[in-house]
Design a protein around this motif. Structure first.
Motif, PDB file in Angstrom:
ATOM      1  N   GLU A  44      -1.446 -12.484  -4.986  1.00  0.00           N
ATOM      2  CA  GLU A  44      -1.812 -11.652  -6.144  1.00  0.00           C
ATOM      3  C   GLU A  44      -3.188 -12.025  -6.694  1.00  0.00           C
ATOM      4  O   GLU A  44      -3.919 -11.168  -7.202  1.00  0.00           O
ATOM      5  N   ASN A  45      -3.560 -13.292  -6.591  1.00  0.00           N
ATOM      6  CA  ASN A  45      -4.782 -13.773  -7.234  1.00  0.00           C
ATOM      7  C   ASN A  45      -5.965 -13.986  -6.295  1.00  0.00           C
ATOM      8  O   ASN A  45      -7.105 -14.119  -6.749  1.00  0.00           O
ATOM      9  N   ILE A  46      -5.725 -14.049  -4.990  1.00  0.00           N
ATOM     10  CA  ILE A  46      -6.815 -14.219  -4.039  1.00  0.00           C
ATOM     11  C   ILE A  46      -7.533 -12.876  -3.873  1.00  0.00           C
ATOM     12  O   ILE A  46      -6.894 -11.863  -3.555  1.00  0.00           O
ATOM     13  N   PRO A  47      -8.837 -12.830  -4.110  1.00  0.00           N
ATOM     14  CA  PRO A  47      -9.578 -11.567  -3.985  1.00  0.00           C
ATOM     15  C   PRO A  47      -9.501 -11.007  -2.554  1.00  0.00           C
ATOM     16  O   PRO A  47      -9.479 -11.752  -1.571  1.00  0.00           O
ATOM     17  N   ASN A  48      -9.435  -9.686  -2.464  1.00  0.00           N
ATOM     18  CA  ASN A  48      -9.448  -8.998  -1.161  1.00  0.00           C
ATOM     19  C   ASN A  48      -8.381  -9.529  -0.220  1.00  0.00           C
ATOM     20  O   ASN A  48      -8.644  -9.864   0.939  1.00  0.00           O
ATOM     21  N   TRP A  49      -7.159  -9.623  -0.736  1.00  0.00           N
ATOM     22  CA  TRP A  49      -6.044 -10.082   0.097  1.00  0.00           C
ATOM     23  C   TRP A  49      -5.858  -9.120   1.267  1.00  0.00           C
ATOM     24  O   TRP A  49      -5.671  -7.934   1.094  1.00  0.00           O
ATOM     25  N   GLY A  50      -5.953  -9.651   2.450  1.00  0.00           N
ATOM     26  CA  GLY A  50      -5.856  -8.837   3.654  1.00  0.00           C
ATOM     27  C   GLY A  50      -6.899  -9.289   4.659  1.00  0.00           C
ATOM     28  O   GLY A  50      -7.815 -10.041   4.319  1.00  0.00           O
ATOM     29  N   PRO A  51      -6.770  -8.856   5.883  1.00  0.00           N
ATOM     30  CA  PRO A  51      -7.692  -9.307   6.946  1.00  0.00           C
ATOM     31  C   PRO A  51      -9.106  -8.749   6.761  1.00  0.00           C
ATOM     32  O   PRO A  51      -9.308  -7.790   6.045  1.00  0.00           O
TER      33      PRO A  51
END
Length: 362
Positions: free
Chosen positions: A355-362
């Protein structure tokens, strides 16, 4: 480029051909960039292995910073785990305040090239082993990556915590090592006595009793930086030797590189304090308690009544292998009532990170 790869392959082939010789004489080897080999050294006493009755007695009043290092490939699988790991590293370091002994952090990326997460996670790019050298066992890149990092990087701290992408730090970690000894988690499936006949190929009798080899892997381990600089090349040599030995390869399987580190540590007379509370492994460990790290290597399968269905896919499950080529979605469903604290905490921590990590995803 082709010439360089050919030259490198020749070095490795030669190293493997003389591997037993290399292991025996590498005890005091200086750290080298090329595949390790060395000068002669002799062990003088049995490593001391004991669990302090009081954790405070294992520490000193002096703040002793350690650097956390995590080896990883550039796969989606390793990347999302490392991003979660680094999120919680930063949070727990901040929670530890001014007295926290957690120092810097490095992802040792053994893909040989930078990726797009270099700005998010402090990263050292290591070269992988030449194609085919790992024989399909990618973990052999770990000791080789550590050799490169220790030789090239400017590491400020005097101690190193070797960790892994699938570790989540649940509370600030103190420097558990002391008196020249490492601090390590004991694994029940690392059994030097059981495999003494095989291990004597790599740990000759003149090096001492087989009990000098601790029941550990390379992670989690906190060890002095200078000790690790000596251990790492030998760890590399022993890993290659075991992988090319059919008997050792069959006996040790996916934990081969763990045995190799334990042998290398013993060859350099670096004993380890065994800390069972270093980490927990859900679903078998059910409470957080005094543990510092969650290691989510096992799948967690439960029915909707909260009963473990290990070996059978549950109605509710969390298994990192479900996300080997895709990121876990945000807001994973929490387990049903009755599921142990350790599993609930794990899922909540993954959810908070995603939820808090920017740009979660590959």
């Amino acid at each position: 480029m082709g010439c360089g790869n050919f030259f490198f392959t020749l070095i490795i082939t030669f190293s493997v051909a003389l591997i037993t010789y290399n292991i025996i004489i590498s005890a005091n080897a200086p750290l080298k960039q090329e595949l390790p080999g060395s000068s002669q050294g002799v062990l003088s006493f049995d490593p001391i292995i004991k669990m302090p009755g009081n954790r405070k007695s294992a520490l000193t009043n002096k703040k002793r910073l350690f650097h956390t290092a995590v080896t990883a490939s550039d796969s989606v699988y390793n990347t999302w785990q490392t991003r979660v790991m680094y999120y919680w590293f930063k949070k727990m370091k901040k929670t530890g305040g001014v007295d926290c002994e957690m120092g810097g952090f490095t992802r040792i990326l053994h893909s040989g090239k930078p990726d797009k997460f270099m700005d998010e996670i402090p990263t050292f790019v290591a070269q992988p082993l030449p194609a085919g050298t790992d024989r399909g066992y990618i973990v052999l890149n770990r000791p080789w990556a550590f050799v490169q990092w220790l030789q090239q990087a400017d590491i400020k701290e005097d101690y190193i915590l070797m960790s892994e992408p699938d570790h989540i730090i649940v509370k600030p970690i103190p420097n558990l090592s002391r008196d020249g000894l490492g601090a390590a988690f004991p694994f029940f499936y690392i059994e030097p006595k059981k495999y003494e006949t095989i291990l004597r190929k790599f740990f000759p009798e003149n090096k001492g009793p087989i009990t000098n080899i601790d029941p550990i892997g390379n992670s989690p381990v906190i060890v002095g930086k200078e000790s690790l600089k000596k251990i790492a090349p030998t760890w590399m040599n022993v890993s290659l030797a075991m992988k090319t030995d059919p008997e050792a390869d069959k006996a040790f399987g996916w934990v081969l590189e763990m045995y190799a580190y334990a042998v290398a540590s013993a060859l350099h007379d670096v004993g380890n304090i065994l800390h069972k509370d270093f980490m927990l492994q859900p679903p078998w460990d059910t409470e957080i308690g005094d543990k510092f790290i969650i290691h989510y290597t096992y799948g967690c399968d439960y029915d909707m009544q909260g009963k473990l269905t290990y070996g059978k896919i549950g109605e509710w499950r969390f298994d990192k292998r479900s996300f080997d080529s895709v990121y876990p979605p945000k807001n994973l469903p929490l387990p049903p009532p009755g599921v142990p604290e350790s599993v609930v905490t794990l899922v909540k921590m993954v959810n908070e990170a995603s939820e808090n990590i920017p740009n979660w995803g590959p």
